[in-house]
Structure formats: C-alpha cells, structure tokens
Scaffold this motif. Structure first.
Motif, mmCIF file in Angstrom:
data_model
loop_
_atom_site.group_PDB
_atom_site.id
_atom_site.type_symbol
_atom_site.label_atom_id
_atom_site.label_comp_id
_atom_site.label_asym_id
_atom_site.label_seq_id
_atom_site.Cartn_x
_atom_site.Cartn_y
_atom_site.Cartn_z
ATOM 1 N N PRO A 4 0.848 -1.199 0.000
ATOM 2 C CA PRO A 4 0.000 0.000 0.000
ATOM 3 C C PRO A 4 0.880 1.246 0.000
ATOM 4 N N THR A 5 0.467 2.224 -0.769
ATOM 5 C CA THR A 5 1.233 3.464 -0.843
ATOM 6 C C THR A 5 0.505 4.545 -0.072
ATOM 7 N N ALA A 6 1.270 5.453 0.448
ATOM 8 C CA ALA A 6 0.684 6.585 1.172
ATOM 9 C C ALA A 6 -0.010 7.490 0.165
ATOM 10 N N PRO A 7 -1.162 8.053 0.538
ATOM 11 C CA PRO A 7 -1.842 8.962 -0.390
ATOM 12 C C PRO A 7 -1.039 10.240 -0.586
ATOM 13 N N ASP A 8 -1.211 10.822 -1.742
ATOM 14 C CA ASP A 8 -0.571 12.101 -2.039
ATOM 15 C C ASP A 8 -1.117 13.150 -1.082
ATOM 16 N N PRO A 9 -0.260 13.826 -0.299
ATOM 17 C CA PRO A 9 -0.765 14.819 0.661
ATOM 18 C C PRO A 9 -1.569 15.932 0.015
ATOM 19 N N ARG A 10 -1.258 16.269 -1.232
ATOM 20 C CA ARG A 10 -2.045 17.315 -1.905
ATOM 21 C C ARG A 10 -3.465 16.846 -2.158
ATOM 22 N N ALA A 11 -3.639 15.557 -2.459
ATOM 23 C CA ALA A 11 -4.979 15.004 -2.641
ATOM 24 C C ALA A 11 -5.717 15.002 -1.311
ATOM 25 N N THR A 12 -4.986 14.757 -0.230
ATOM 26 C CA THR A 12 -5.587 14.794 1.093
ATOM 27 C C THR A 12 -6.117 16.183 1.387
ATOM 28 N N LEU A 13 -5.370 17.214 1.006
ATOM 29 C CA LEU A 13 -5.809 18.589 1.230
ATOM 30 C C LEU A 13 -7.097 18.864 0.465
ATOM 31 N N ARG A 14 -7.181 18.376 -0.763
ATOM 32 C CA ARG A 14 -8.382 18.610 -1.561
ATOM 33 C C ARG A 14 -9.565 17.830 -1.026
ATOM 34 N N GLY A 15 -9.311 16.583 -0.573
ATOM 35 C CA GLY A 15 -10.406 15.717 -0.160
ATOM 36 C C GLY A 15 -10.743 15.807 1.315
ATOM 37 N N GLY A 16 -10.037 16.592 2.083
ATOM 38 C CA GLY A 16 -10.253 16.674 3.523
ATOM 39 C C GLY A 16 -8.941 16.411 4.236
ATOM 40 N N LEU A 17 -8.630 17.235 5.177
ATOM 41 C CA LEU A 17 -7.353 17.124 5.864
ATOM 42 C C LEU A 17 -7.358 15.968 6.851
ATOM 43 N N PRO A 18 -6.188 15.431 7.151
ATOM 44 C CA PRO A 18 -6.112 14.318 8.105
ATOM 45 C C PRO A 18 -6.507 14.759 9.508
ATOM 46 N N ASP A 19 -6.898 13.795 10.319
ATOM 47 C CA ASP A 19 -7.320 14.056 11.686
ATOM 48 C C ASP A 19 -6.124 13.944 12.628
ATOM 49 N N ARG A 20 -5.115 14.764 12.364
ATOM 50 C CA ARG A 20 -3.924 14.828 13.210
ATOM 51 C C ARG A 20 -3.261 16.166 12.937
ATOM 52 N N TYR A 21 -2.386 16.571 13.862
ATOM 53 C CA TYR A 21 -1.642 17.804 13.617
ATOM 54 C C TYR A 21 -0.636 17.564 12.505
ATOM 55 N N LEU A 22 -0.439 18.572 11.680
ATOM 56 C CA LEU A 22 0.427 18.460 10.511
ATOM 57 C C LEU A 22 1.824 18.976 10.826
ATOM 58 N N THR A 23 2.811 18.402 10.183
ATOM 59 C CA THR A 23 4.203 18.818 10.343
ATOM 60 C C THR A 23 4.551 19.823 9.244
ATOM 61 N N PRO A 24 5.666 20.533 9.400
ATOM 62 C CA PRO A 24 6.104 21.412 8.316
ATOM 63 C C PRO A 24 6.304 20.646 6.998
ATOM 64 N N ALA A 25 6.777 19.407 7.085
ATOM 65 C CA ALA A 25 6.946 18.603 5.866
ATOM 66 C C ALA A 25 5.602 18.321 5.206
ATOM 67 N N ASP A 26 4.561 18.087 6.013
ATOM 68 C CA ASP A 26 3.210 17.888 5.462
ATOM 69 C C ASP A 26 2.753 19.138 4.719
ATOM 70 N N ILE A 27 2.969 20.294 5.335
ATOM 71 C CA ILE A 27 2.546 21.558 4.720
ATOM 72 C C ILE A 27 3.300 21.786 3.416
ATOM 73 N N ALA A 28 4.613 21.554 3.433
ATOM 74 C CA ALA A 28 5.423 21.733 2.224
ATOM 75 C C ALA A 28 4.925 20.823 1.107
ATOM 76 N N SER A 29 4.631 19.591 1.451
ATOM 77 C CA SER A 29 4.158 18.634 0.456
ATOM 78 C C SER A 29 2.775 19.022 -0.078
ATOM 79 N N MET A 30 1.891 19.436 0.806
ATOM 80 C CA MET A 30 0.532 19.815 0.391
ATOM 81 C C MET A 30 0.525 20.984 -0.572
ATOM 82 N N PHE A 31 1.369 21.978 -0.293
ATOM 83 C CA PHE A 31 1.392 23.183 -1.127
ATOM 84 C C PHE A 31 2.420 23.102 -2.246
ATOM 85 N N GLY A 32 3.211 22.036 -2.278
ATOM 86 C CA GLY A 32 4.195 21.869 -3.348
ATOM 87 C C GLY A 32 5.309 22.897 -3.296
#
Length: 78
Positions: A4-32
C-alpha cells in the motif's frame, strides 16, 4: 501483492485534511513548496498559523483549511 502506498498529501488537502496535527513537511508537500518556504512563511507570519509542541512545529488542520479558504476568498474578491 502490492505494497500500500501513502496517499498524495495534496490530494488529502483537496479531499479533507487528516485528523492529526500536521508537520512542516506535510505543509510543504501539500502546497508543493520547499520546506524552507514553510519556515519563511512562519517567520514572516504569512502562511498558515502554526504552534509549538515542545521543540516541534505543528499545524492544526482546521487552521490550514481556514488559511486556504481565506486565500480563495481574497483571490475571488480581487
């Protein structure tokens, strides 16, 4: 069987954010953007608001969603 592969964080942002606090790496990945950009946003107070848990920087998904909504609203008003 395929791993199983991890979902693309940008797709997560579009489809609803995860139910956890986000890291700076998550933010960087989401916004590209590079992670350095995320830290510059924090320094300049221009990006989504973050907070510290001990020495770790985290972002509340609700605040990130509000930040994105604000960007969308200001873009349509301009």
């Amino acid at each position: 069987m395929a791993q199983p592969t991890a979902p693309d964080p940008r797709a997560t942002l579009r489809g609803g954010l995860p139910d956890r606090y986000l890291t700076p790496a998550d933010i960087a990945s989401m916004f590209g953007v590079p992670i350095e950009t995320v830290y510059q946003w924090r320094k300049k107070r221009t990006g989504p608001p973050g907070f510290r848990i001990g020495k770790h920087l985290r972002y509340d998904p609700t605040d990130v969603r509000a930040y994105v909504t604000g960007l969308k609203n200001s873009a349509t008003a301009a």
